[in-house]
Design an enzyme around this catalytic site. Sequence first.
Site, PDB file in Angstrom:
ATOM      1  N   CYS A 210      -3.712  -8.947 -40.165  1.00  0.00           N
ATOM      2  CA  CYS A 210      -4.223  -7.595 -40.407  1.00  0.00           C
ATOM      3  C   CYS A 210      -3.065  -6.597 -40.531  1.00  0.00           C
ATOM      4  O   CYS A 210      -3.213  -5.516 -41.068  1.00  0.00           O
ATOM      5  CB  CYS A 210      -5.156  -7.183 -39.280  1.00  0.00           C
ATOM      6  SG  CYS A 210      -4.901  -8.088 -37.772  1.00  0.00           S
ATOM      7  N   HIS A 211      -1.890  -7.008 -40.040  1.00  0.00           N
ATOM      8  CA  HIS A 211      -0.735  -6.092 -40.131  1.00  0.00           C
ATOM      9  C   HIS A 211      -0.260  -5.980 -41.574  1.00  0.00           C
ATOM     10  O   HIS A 211       0.561  -5.146 -41.906  1.00  0.00           O
ATOM     11  CB  HIS A 211       0.377  -6.596 -39.221  1.00  0.00           C
ATOM     12  CG  HIS A 211       0.826  -7.965 -39.543  1.00  0.00           C
ATOM     13  ND1 HIS A 211       0.344  -9.084 -38.902  1.00  0.00           N
ATOM     14  CD2 HIS A 211       1.714  -8.394 -40.471  1.00  0.00           C
ATOM     15  CE1 HIS A 211       0.941 -10.140 -39.438  1.00  0.00           C
ATOM     16  NE2 HIS A 211       1.768  -9.762 -40.390  1.00  0.00           N
TER      17      HIS A 211
ATOM     18  N   TYR B 268      -6.436  -0.909 -47.444  1.00  0.00           N
ATOM     19  CA  TYR B 268      -7.815  -1.053 -46.961  1.00  0.00           C
ATOM     20  C   TYR B 268      -8.794  -0.949 -48.128  1.00  0.00           C
ATOM     21  O   TYR B 268      -9.816  -1.621 -48.180  1.00  0.00           O
ATOM     22  CB  TYR B 268      -8.125   0.022 -45.919  1.00  0.00           C
ATOM     23  CG  TYR B 268      -7.380  -0.213 -44.641  1.00  0.00           C
ATOM     24  CD1 TYR B 268      -7.840  -1.154 -43.717  1.00  0.00           C
ATOM     25  CD2 TYR B 268      -6.191   0.462 -44.370  1.00  0.00           C
ATOM     26  CE1 TYR B 268      -7.155  -1.388 -42.541  1.00  0.00           C
ATOM     27  CE2 TYR B 268      -5.503   0.234 -43.190  1.00  0.00           C
ATOM     28  CZ  TYR B 268      -5.987  -0.684 -42.282  1.00  0.00           C
ATOM     29  OH  TYR B 268      -5.304  -0.914 -41.125  1.00  0.00           O
TER      30      TYR B 268
ATOM     31  N   GLU C 117       8.825  -9.957 -42.267  1.00  0.00           N
ATOM     32  CA  GLU C 117       8.354 -10.816 -43.351  1.00  0.00           C
ATOM     33  C   GLU C 117       9.033 -10.486 -44.661  1.00  0.00           C
ATOM     34  O   GLU C 117       8.837 -11.127 -45.666  1.00  0.00           O
ATOM     35  CB  GLU C 117       6.842 -10.637 -43.488  1.00  0.00           C
ATOM     36  CG  GLU C 117       6.137 -11.047 -42.209  1.00  0.00           C
ATOM     37  CD  GLU C 117       4.751 -11.576 -42.501  1.00  0.00           C
ATOM     38  OE1 GLU C 117       4.268 -11.328 -43.607  1.00  0.00           O
ATOM     39  OE2 GLU C 117       4.190 -12.255 -41.636  1.00  0.00           O
TER      40      GLU C 117
ATOM     41  N   ASN D 237     -12.863  -6.523 -34.803  1.00  0.00           N
ATOM     42  CA  ASN D 237     -12.839  -7.986 -34.797  1.00  0.00           C
ATOM     43  C   ASN D 237     -11.471  -8.521 -35.214  1.00  0.00           C
ATOM     44  O   ASN D 237     -11.368  -9.547 -35.835  1.00  0.00           O
ATOM     45  CB  ASN D 237     -13.906  -8.522 -35.747  1.00  0.00           C
ATOM     46  CG  ASN D 237     -15.276  -8.008 -35.335  1.00  0.00           C
ATOM     47  OD1 ASN D 237     -15.857  -8.494 -34.394  1.00  0.00           O
ATOM     48  ND2 ASN D 237     -15.764  -7.014 -36.038  1.00  0.00           N
TER      49      ASN D 237
END
Length: 90
Positions: A56-57, A26, A83, A49
């Site tokens: 966002c993960h 972050y 991933e 949002n």
Amino acid sequence: MKKLPPFSQKVLKITSKIPKGKTLSYKEVARLAGRPLAYRAAGNTLAQNYNPKIPCHRVIRSDGKPGEYNRGKTQKLSLLKSEGVIFHER
DNA sequence: CGTATGACGTGCA
DNA sequence: GTGCACGCCATAC
């Protein structure tokens, strides 16, 4: 879709730029957004949002902890693991 | 305009 | 090493 504030747009844009198998904290996202100290607001922007087009993960905390994705880190860990992102929980 | 909240971070006990 | 509290920024109400 509503027009989000400049900071939110930047944060989302940067988050969507995260390559596969890569994770950003972050703080890094906030830094790239132009506010290195706004990691708090950056995380909030994603939380309020959070878009399906935004990985966002792939945004985790600075401690190496996944943090919370959609109010549940479990999904986040699964997605990242899928991933190829190896997570070393502390 | 002022207050409250929040997917965080760092410090101190 | 773990737990609790405070601090910081931006957005929403």
